[in-house]
Design an enzyme around this catalytic site. Structure first.
Site, mmCIF file in Angstrom:
data_model
loop_
_atom_site.group_PDB
_atom_site.id
_atom_site.type_symbol
_atom_site.label_atom_id
_atom_site.label_comp_id
_atom_site.label_asym_id
_atom_site.label_seq_id
_atom_site.Cartn_x
_atom_site.Cartn_y
_atom_site.Cartn_z
ATOM 1 N N HIS A 1 -17.494 53.754 -68.437
ATOM 2 C CA HIS A 1 -17.896 52.564 -67.686
ATOM 3 C C HIS A 1 -19.400 52.356 -67.575
ATOM 4 C CE1 HIS A 1 -18.801 55.488 -64.570
ATOM 5 N NE2 HIS A 1 -19.519 54.552 -64.002
HETATM 6 C C1 UD1 Z 1 -21.222 51.373 -60.085
HETATM 7 C C2 UD1 Z 1 -22.544 52.150 -60.111
HETATM 8 C C3 UD1 Z 1 -22.413 53.368 -61.016
HETATM 9 C C4 UD1 Z 1 -21.177 54.190 -60.667
HETATM 10 C C5 UD1 Z 1 -19.961 53.271 -60.691
HETATM 11 C C6 UD1 Z 1 -18.674 53.999 -60.384
HETATM 12 C C7 UD1 Z 1 -24.584 50.803 -59.830
HETATM 13 C C8 UD1 Z 1 -25.766 50.252 -60.505
HETATM 14 N N1 UD1 Z 1 -23.635 51.351 -60.622
HETATM 15 O O1 UD1 Z 1 -20.990 50.829 -61.368
HETATM 16 O O2 UD1 Z 1 -23.560 54.179 -60.864
HETATM 17 O O3 UD1 Z 1 -21.013 55.227 -61.613
HETATM 18 O O4 UD1 Z 1 -20.164 52.229 -59.727
HETATM 19 O O5 UD1 Z 1 -17.570 53.137 -60.515
HETATM 20 O O6 UD1 Z 1 -24.486 50.755 -58.624
HETATM 21 N N2 UD1 Z 1 -15.207 45.357 -60.159
HETATM 22 C C9 UD1 Z 1 -13.899 45.098 -59.799
HETATM 23 N N3 UD1 Z 1 -13.394 45.676 -58.672
HETATM 24 C C10 UD1 Z 1 -14.154 46.470 -57.890
HETATM 25 C C11 UD1 Z 1 -15.474 46.735 -58.268
HETATM 26 C C12 UD1 Z 1 -15.988 46.190 -59.399
HETATM 27 O O7 UD1 Z 1 -13.193 44.365 -60.469
HETATM 28 O O8 UD1 Z 1 -13.653 46.968 -56.876
HETATM 29 C C13 UD1 Z 1 -15.759 44.785 -61.409
HETATM 30 C C14 UD1 Z 1 -16.580 43.547 -61.248
HETATM 31 O O9 UD1 Z 1 -16.215 42.674 -62.248
HETATM 32 C C15 UD1 Z 1 -18.013 44.015 -61.508
HETATM 33 C C16 UD1 Z 1 -17.836 45.212 -62.388
HETATM 34 O O10 UD1 Z 1 -16.563 45.768 -62.020
HETATM 35 O O11 UD1 Z 1 -18.790 43.027 -62.102
HETATM 36 C C17 UD1 Z 1 -18.892 46.257 -62.200
HETATM 37 O O12 UD1 Z 1 -19.053 46.605 -60.840
HETATM 38 P P1 UD1 Z 1 -20.492 47.070 -60.286
HETATM 39 O O13 UD1 Z 1 -20.460 47.226 -58.834
HETATM 40 O O14 UD1 Z 1 -21.549 46.190 -60.847
HETATM 41 O O15 UD1 Z 1 -20.776 48.480 -60.936
HETATM 42 P P2 UD1 Z 1 -19.940 49.638 -61.596
HETATM 43 O O16 UD1 Z 1 -19.857 49.407 -63.054
HETATM 44 O O17 UD1 Z 1 -18.656 49.936 -60.899
#
Ligand code: UD1
Length: 356
Positions: free
Chosen positions: A203
């Site tokens: 991820h």
């Molecule tokens: C974040 C952290 C990363 C950590 C990871 C664990 C930052 C910069 N990154 O990345 O260090 O390793 O969490 O998971 O803070 N989404 C959902 N449902 C959710 C959450 C997210 O669908 O509950 C989707 C959304 O489309 C979003 C994407 O996942 O755009 C990414 O979520 P985001 O919070 O940007 O970061 P992670 O990739 O999860």
């Protein structure tokens, strides 16, 4: 003394879970959830399984570009810190939630404790690396997981009196939940054979780009011709695959993100783990599962140095050649028998350092 803990993502909930009961014993403790992760399987399931109290405040920031997401956290957290007047704010790790929590507190002259301080990949393209550097330089209590982290902090000129080497709380979380996790039926539900499958997670933002992700998925698809692969698909990766039009190879078994107990059980019984996650590297270390890290560097060097985990990179060629080399039975047996330096007690030591 009042302590506010700010969390908001899956790894923070897991890694802070062994500290929260201790914080509630020692302090007036207030829990703030940023809402960076918000879906049931990325968030609420962990509160349920780990028996955590519901957050006192939720910021509901959701997903957005980094600037916007961070800005929402700062503007929604500030009034809460002004109202609750904590003596210390605790954050964990390297997420936007941790960085925003630390920055907001530091600007109000509230001391910041940073758990998992000093981890470095030395790759400033990673949002996580920027978050860690900012946090460590504004925090007052640097709770480092290992000697490497401590050395990194000293090399950046941070004062030794701020640093405490406490260890890694993820190991405490595994120790507390391992027995319970063995009752999970995930292996049966996924219809895999214990010891005869690989677990895959992927991820990181550097791996989910249009330049990198297609080659990784192609390599993993080829690997799945020879091994059963269970892919625990993170929402970010699912979204990236959709937007680049990458088709999931037919023979990879895809699963939604699992709960904590199912994940521990599945990883413990796997032949090996393939991952770019930080938390899972350590969890696999504690569970004795050899890990092929899908990156060129890692902040959790101690398991690589111990000979249990290996870095295989993130290109089509490097993944296939790394996997062909390390998934041989003899090579895997060597990784599996490496003495992993696993220490429990980080949570107690971290909370004790906050009391001082
Ligand atoms: C974040 C952290 C990363 C950590 C990871 C664990 C930052 C910069 N990154 O990345 O260090 O390793 O969490 O998971 O803070 N989404 C959902 N449902 C959710 C959450 C997210 O669908 O509950 C989707 C959304 O489309 C979003 C994407 O996942 O755009 C990414 O979520 P985001 O919070 O940007 O970061 P992670 O990739 O999860």
């Amino acid at each position: 003394k009042t302590v506010v803990t700010v969390l908001g993502t899956r790894p923070e909930i897991i890694k802070l879970s062994p500290l929260i009961p201790l914080l509630r014993e020692r302090f007036r403790h207030i829990l703030v959830h940023s809402g960076q992760h918000y879906s049931f399987e990325m968030d609420a399931v962990f509160f349920e399984e780990l028996g955590l109290p519901a957050p006192d405040y939720t910021l509901g920031v959701g997903s957005a570009l980094h600037g916007e997401q961070t800005a929402r956290m700062l503007s929604r957290l500030e009034p809460i810190l002004l109202e609750t007047k904590p003596d210390m704010v605790l954050v964990q790790g390297d997420t936007n939630t941790a960085m925003a929590g630390g920055l907001c507190a530091a600007k109000l002259n509230i001391p910041v404790a940073h758990l998992e301080s000093g981890g470095r990949s030395f790759n400033r393209q990673m949002p996580e690396e920027l978050n860690r550097i900012i946090l460590d330089h504004i925090a007052t209590l640097l709770l480092a997981a290992d000697e490497t982290a401590e050395r990194n902090l000293l090399a950046e000129g941070l004062p030794p009196e701020r640093i405490r080497m406490v260890g890694s709380s993820v190991i405490d979380a595994v120790a507390r939940n391992r027995q319970h996790a063995r009752r999970s039926t995930i292996v049966q539900r996924l219809e895999v054979t214990p010891g005869d499958y690989l677990v895959l997670t992927l991820h990181r933002s550097e791996n989910t780009t249009p330049a990198v992700l297609p080659g990784m998925i192609r390599a993993l698809g080829e690997l799945a011709e020879e091994h059963t692969i269970v892919f625990l698909l993170h929402p970010r990766t699912a979204a990236a695959m959709r937007s680049y039009g990458i088709v999931m190879p037919r023979n990879i078994r895809v699963s939604e993100p699992l709960g904590y107990l199912d994940t521990l059980c599945l990883v413990e019984q796997a032949r090996a783990l393939l991952t770019d996650s930080g938390g899972l590297q350590e969890e696999a270390g504690a569970l004795g599962t050899p890990t092929l890290i899908l990156r060129n560097e890692t902040e959790w060097r101690y398991l690589v140095d111990a000979g249990m985990h290996v870095l295989v990179g993130n290109t089509y060629e490097s993944i296939l050649s790394g996997a062909r080399r390390w998934l041989q039975p003899a090579a895997l047996a060597r990784l599996r028998s490496a003495p992993a330096p696993i220490r429990t007690g980080a949570s107690e030591r971290a909370v004790a350092a906050m009391v001082d």
